[in-house]
Write a protein that holds these residues in place. Structure first.
Motif: not given
Ligand SMILES: C[S@@+](CC[C@H](N)C(=O)[O-])C[C@H]1O[C@@H](n2cnc3c(N)ncnc32)[C@H](O)[C@@H]1O
Length: 249
Positions: A115-116, A118-119, A122, A124, A140, A144, A146-147
């Protein structure tokens, strides 16, 4: 060595755990009234607990519970029950024999590290190649929003249960598809994650290099690729000392 650790050591732990269960039965024999079911349950429950202490995953609990019954009642258990067990195992461990990728799951600490990652990148869009029980997809997609999170899986029973799990527990940015990992176009994703086995890794790495867009991330849990050093290794501080191998395409 890896083979011994993965395939032999767990069975040694099962034997030790069952012996501890038998020891417990011996100590408790005066309190038991000779009821065979209770005695076998005591062995199974003690072995399950001992197995957890010895580091066996929760998936061994049903095996530990059933093993004493299967041994003692082997002559009265009907053949169809063994056949049913075999069919269920085949529907779950579908890809073990053909693709040499068994079912074991990424833990929550590792999903948090992903998660960290992917964030920070950035990302998507994300795919879990061989998404197992769908736990990562749910995690996830919730963490997140927006993912866009996708899982692909072909073990029939695992697919059905994970599809149900995602339908009930995950928000709309999550999806599970019945699809072979080798047929998925990896070019559609910003972050591709896999937890497979050493066998398919060289081929999967070649596929990722061919299809993924520049700057996107290919991440393999535990299994590296011979002659292709990852750009980064993330050490997850979990019990099994997970290492995430990260390649920037
Ligand atoms: C080690 S498990 C990992 C599960 C999940 N990704 C996780 O990390 O928790 C590997 C999964 O990949 C699936 N798998 C293996 N080969 C596959 C293939 N060719 N197509 C789709 N799924 C596959 C297996 O059925 C299994 O569920």
């Amino acid at each position: 060595m890896n083979f011994v650790v993965r395939h032999i050591v767990p069975w040694i732990k099962v034997i030790v755990a069952q012996l501890l269960g038998l020891g417990c039965l011996f100590l408790a024999r005066e309190f038991l009234t000779g009821n065979a079911i209770v005695s076998l349950l005591l062995v199974g429950v003690t072995a399950s607990l001992a197995g957890r202490v010895l580091g066996l995953s929760v998936y061994w609990i049903p095996i530990q519970l059933l093993l004493p019954f299967a041994l003692v009642y082997s002559n009265v258990i009907p053949a169809w029950l063994y056949l049913t067990g075999f069919v269920l195992c085949a529907l779950v461990f579908w890809n073990s024999a053909t693709g040499q990728v068994p079912l074991y799951l990424t833990n929550t600490k590792t999903w948090t590290a992903i998660q960290t990652l992917a964030k920070g990148a950035g990302a998507k869009s994300f795919i879990d190649l061989g998404s197992g029980s769908g736990g990562g997809v749910v995690f996830l997609a919730r963490a997140l929003p927006d993912l866009v999170v996708t899982g692909v899986e072909t073990a029939p029973l695992v697919y059905l249960l994970s599809k149900l799990r995602v339908a009930v527990l995950a928000p709309a940015n999550a999806a599970i598809r019945y699809r072979n990992i080798w047929q998925e176009d990896l070019g559609a994703y910003d972050l591709v994650y896999c937890f497979l086995s050493p066998v398919p890794m060289p081929e999967m790495y070649r596929k990722a290099r061919k299809e993924m867009r520049p700057g996107t991330l290919f991440v393999s849990n535990s299994f590296s690729v011979p002659d292709h050093q990852p750009d980064r290794i993330i050490d997850v501080s979990d019990g099994r000392k997970t290492r995430l191998h990260v390649w920037k395409m």
